[in-house]
Design a protein around this motif. Structure first.
Motif, mmCIF file in Angstrom:
data_model
loop_
_atom_site.group_PDB
_atom_site.id
_atom_site.type_symbol
_atom_site.label_atom_id
_atom_site.label_comp_id
_atom_site.label_asym_id
_atom_site.label_seq_id
_atom_site.Cartn_x
_atom_site.Cartn_y
_atom_site.Cartn_z
ATOM 1 N N GLN A 52 11.659 -4.538 -7.281
ATOM 2 C CA GLN A 52 11.853 -5.302 -6.047
ATOM 3 C C GLN A 52 10.757 -6.339 -5.828
ATOM 4 O OE1 GLN A 52 12.661 -2.852 -2.590
ATOM 5 N NE2 GLN A 52 13.870 -1.395 -3.769
ATOM 6 N N GLY A 53 9.873 -6.470 -6.811
ATOM 7 C CA GLY A 53 8.854 -7.508 -6.740
ATOM 8 C C GLY A 53 7.559 -7.113 -6.066
ATOM 9 N N TYR A 54 7.351 -5.809 -5.858
ATOM 10 C CA TYR A 54 6.126 -5.339 -5.216
ATOM 11 C C TYR A 54 5.112 -4.872 -6.259
ATOM 12 C CZ TYR A 54 8.612 -5.358 -0.759
ATOM 13 O OH TYR A 54 9.314 -5.739 0.360
ATOM 14 N N GLN A 55 3.836 -5.029 -5.921
ATOM 15 C CA GLN A 55 2.744 -4.528 -6.744
ATOM 16 C C GLN A 55 2.022 -3.437 -5.947
ATOM 17 O OE1 GLN A 55 1.977 -5.276 -9.906
ATOM 18 N NE2 GLN A 55 3.743 -6.660 -10.022
ATOM 19 N N PRO A 56 2.329 -2.170 -6.226
ATOM 20 C CA PRO A 56 1.765 -1.090 -5.411
ATOM 21 C C PRO A 56 0.291 -0.802 -5.708
ATOM 22 C CG PRO A 56 3.835 -0.433 -6.476
ATOM 23 C CD PRO A 56 3.353 -1.681 -7.159
ATOM 24 N N LYS A 57 -0.438 -0.568 -4.649
ATOM 25 C CA LYS A 57 -1.777 0.001 -4.725
ATOM 26 C C LYS A 57 -1.655 1.387 -4.113
ATOM 27 C CE LYS A 57 -6.624 -1.065 -3.727
ATOM 28 N NZ LYS A 57 -7.536 -2.119 -3.205
ATOM 29 N N THR A 58 -2.002 2.419 -4.858
ATOM 30 C CA THR A 58 -1.688 3.776 -4.422
ATOM 31 C C THR A 58 -2.816 4.413 -3.617
ATOM 32 O OG1 THR A 58 -2.510 4.797 -6.466
ATOM 33 C CG2 THR A 58 -0.198 4.088 -6.437
ATOM 34 N N PHE A 59 -2.401 5.297 -2.731
ATOM 35 C CA PHE A 59 -3.330 5.996 -1.834
ATOM 36 C C PHE A 59 -3.027 7.485 -1.902
ATOM 37 C CE2 PHE A 59 -4.335 7.035 2.834
ATOM 38 C CZ PHE A 59 -5.686 7.250 2.571
ATOM 39 N N PHE A 60 -3.925 8.237 -2.524
ATOM 40 C CA PHE A 60 -3.725 9.677 -2.657
ATOM 41 C C PHE A 60 -4.424 10.374 -1.499
ATOM 42 C CE2 PHE A 60 -4.491 13.899 -4.705
ATOM 43 C CZ PHE A 60 -3.163 14.228 -4.930
ATOM 44 N N TYR A 61 -3.633 10.675 -0.480
ATOM 45 C CA TYR A 61 -4.173 11.321 0.720
ATOM 46 C C TYR A 61 -3.296 12.517 1.062
ATOM 47 C CZ TYR A 61 -5.641 12.123 5.529
ATOM 48 O OH TYR A 61 -6.102 12.706 6.685
ATOM 49 N N GLU B 178 -3.963 0.814 -9.421
ATOM 50 C CA GLU B 178 -5.208 1.240 -8.788
ATOM 51 C C GLU B 178 -4.957 2.402 -7.829
ATOM 52 O OE1 GLU B 178 -8.831 -0.680 -6.062
ATOM 53 O OE2 GLU B 178 -7.198 -1.945 -6.819
ATOM 54 N N ILE B 179 -5.921 3.317 -7.763
ATOM 55 C CA ILE B 179 -5.823 4.462 -6.858
ATOM 56 C C ILE B 179 -6.924 4.382 -5.812
ATOM 57 C CG2 ILE B 179 -5.880 6.974 -6.642
ATOM 58 C CD1 ILE B 179 -5.088 7.133 -9.603
ATOM 59 N N VAL B 180 -6.531 4.424 -4.556
ATOM 60 C CA VAL B 180 -7.487 4.590 -3.461
ATOM 61 C C VAL B 180 -7.486 6.075 -3.130
ATOM 62 C CG1 VAL B 180 -8.052 4.042 -1.073
ATOM 63 C CG2 VAL B 180 -7.059 2.284 -2.558
ATOM 64 N N ASP B 181 -8.622 6.696 -3.264
ATOM 65 C CA ASP B 181 -8.712 8.140 -3.065
ATOM 66 C C ASP B 181 -9.368 8.437 -1.725
ATOM 67 O OD1 ASP B 181 -8.465 10.794 -3.560
ATOM 68 O OD2 ASP B 181 -10.028 10.913 -5.081
ATOM 69 N N ASP B 182 -9.123 9.620 -1.215
ATOM 70 C CA ASP B 182 -9.758 10.049 0.022
ATOM 71 C C ASP B 182 -10.302 11.454 -0.189
ATOM 72 O OD1 ASP B 182 -9.823 8.790 2.870
ATOM 73 O OD2 ASP B 182 -9.607 10.930 3.205
ATOM 74 N N LYS C 223 -5.307 19.373 -9.704
ATOM 75 C CA LYS C 223 -4.304 19.292 -10.762
ATOM 76 C C LYS C 223 -3.329 18.148 -10.496
ATOM 77 C CE LYS C 223 -1.251 22.308 -13.450
ATOM 78 N NZ LYS C 223 -0.749 23.697 -13.603
ATOM 79 N N ARG C 224 -2.888 18.025 -9.257
ATOM 80 C CA ARG C 224 -1.950 16.954 -8.905
ATOM 81 C C ARG C 224 -2.631 15.584 -8.972
ATOM 82 N NH1 ARG C 224 1.993 19.416 -4.129
ATOM 83 N NH2 ARG C 224 2.018 21.560 -4.913
ATOM 84 N N LYS C 225 -3.876 15.544 -8.569
ATOM 85 C CA LYS C 225 -4.633 14.295 -8.651
ATOM 86 C C LYS C 225 -4.813 13.868 -10.107
ATOM 87 C CE LYS C 225 -9.118 12.332 -7.344
ATOM 88 N NZ LYS C 225 -10.396 12.612 -6.640
ATOM 89 N N LYS C 226 -5.057 14.831 -10.968
ATOM 90 C CA LYS C 226 -5.220 14.552 -12.397
ATOM 91 C C LYS C 226 -3.954 13.934 -12.984
ATOM 92 C CE LYS C 226 -6.350 16.861 -16.780
ATOM 93 N NZ LYS C 226 -6.658 18.173 -17.413
ATOM 94 N N GLU C 227 -2.791 14.412 -12.539
ATOM 95 C CA GLU C 227 -1.523 13.865 -13.032
ATOM 96 C C GLU C 227 -1.324 12.427 -12.556
ATOM 97 O OE1 GLU C 227 0.651 15.727 -15.263
ATOM 98 O OE2 GLU C 227 -1.393 16.516 -15.252
ATOM 99 N N LEU C 228 -1.792 12.138 -11.348
ATOM 100 C CA LEU C 228 -1.718 10.764 -10.839
ATOM 101 C C LEU C 228 -2.601 9.842 -11.675
ATOM 102 C CD1 LEU C 228 -0.826 8.702 -8.711
ATOM 103 C CD2 LEU C 228 -2.753 9.455 -7.294
ATOM 104 N N PHE D 299 0.866 -1.179 0.000
ATOM 105 C CA PHE D 299 0.000 0.000 0.000
ATOM 106 C C PHE D 299 0.902 1.227 0.000
ATOM 107 C CE2 PHE D 299 -3.279 2.826 1.989
ATOM 108 C CZ PHE D 299 -4.266 2.627 1.030
ATOM 109 N N LEU D 300 0.815 2.014 -1.052
ATOM 110 C CA LEU D 300 1.761 3.112 -1.257
ATOM 111 C C LEU D 300 1.075 4.465 -1.178
ATOM 112 C CD1 LEU D 300 4.692 3.945 -2.032
ATOM 113 C CD2 LEU D 300 3.963 3.818 -4.429
#
Length: 265
Positions: free
Chosen positions: A23-32, A59-63, A44-49, A4-5
């Motif tokens: 390194q063998g990881y599969q990140p799931k991103t969290f924009f918080y 995948e993006i987990v948003d808050d 604007k920053r969220k749009k770039e993500l 969880f990134l």
């Protein structure tokens, strides 16, 4: 292996994501990031993500964006607001990682050239212990990580912000920009005189500086390439006959520790 990134911004994600994959990881991103100001900048920053997500398929987990959270966390410790900002975002990331059954979490803050790794690791480990998961510390800046991130941003045309995020850092960035602007104007004045400097400085930080169309060659013949340095353009488009007089070729050229990108035609 899943991780969880927490993502602070797309530019820092670029190298973080690339390194984690190797390194063998599969990140799931969290924009918080409720610290980001104003909301227009946040979007604007969220749009770039999202742009990177569409290209790389993560995948993006948003808050929800709620800047009141940021101000409530720092109000009693303004002098140490940067650490408080790191602290509460890491806590929320660890908490969310636990809720979603992740064993590991990390943050792209470790890719930022301005962030304290000791502070990030301290609180990353603390909240990992508190929530019963593990914090993965990786120095994403190592091995030319910042340079690599810049290359990826140019490849995908990713917006690179000029300040950390909060209203305080925005004001600080504006103050520094004004200081830099005055410094460059004074340097230009010393080279070509105040009257000409007032005319030429209208070209300051022009996206593409065309020579001779925008800047008369007489100024660089008189003051040298230092004149261009004070104007800080993103790119210089220069005619071949003028470039030959300064032994210039297309590419990046260092002018007294400042790198300029020239395109000769």
């Amino acid at each position: 292996m899943k991780i969880f990134l927490h993502v602070c911004c797309a530019p820092d994600l670029t190298i973080s994501f690339e390194r984690l994959l190797t390194q063998g990881y599969q990140p799931k991103t969290f924009f918080y990031n409720p610290n980001i100001y104003p909301e227009k900048e946040y979007n604007k920053r969220k749009k770039e993500l999202i742009k990177l997500s569409n290209k790389w398929g993560f995948e993006i987990v948003d808050d929800n964006y709620d800047p009141k959270i940021f101000y409530s966390k720092i109000k009693n410790n303004l002098n140490n607001r940067c650490e408080e900002c790191i602290k509460f975002r890491l806590e929320e990331s660890a908490k969310k990682a636990k809720e979603l059954n992740f064993d590991f979490y990390s943050t792209t803050l470790l890719a930022s050239p301005r962030k304290s790794h000791s502070t990030i690791k301290k609180w990353g480990d603390y909240f990992a212990d508190y929530y019963g998961i593990k914090f993965l510390y990786v120095n994403f800046r190592s091995n030319n990580g910042v340079k690599r991130a810049s290359e990826i941003c140019r490849t995908y045309d990713i917006y690179r912000q000029k300040y950390c995020g909060c209203s305080y850092s925005l004001n600080e960035a504006k103050e520094l920009e004004e200081i830099s602007r005055n410094k460059n104007f004074n340097e230009l004045t010393n080279i070509i005189g105040e009257d000409d400097a007032k005319i030429v400085f209208s070209l300051y930080k022009k996206e593409i500086l065309k020579i001779p169309e925008d800047l008369a060659p007489k100024y660089i013949y008189h003051g040298g390439l230092e004149v261009i340095k004070t104007l800080k353009p993103v790119m210089i488009l220069m005619k071949k006959n003028i470039a030959e007089d300064f032994n210039l070729e297309s590419g990046r050229v260092k002018i007294n520790r400042w790198k300029a990108k020239f395109l000769i035609w």
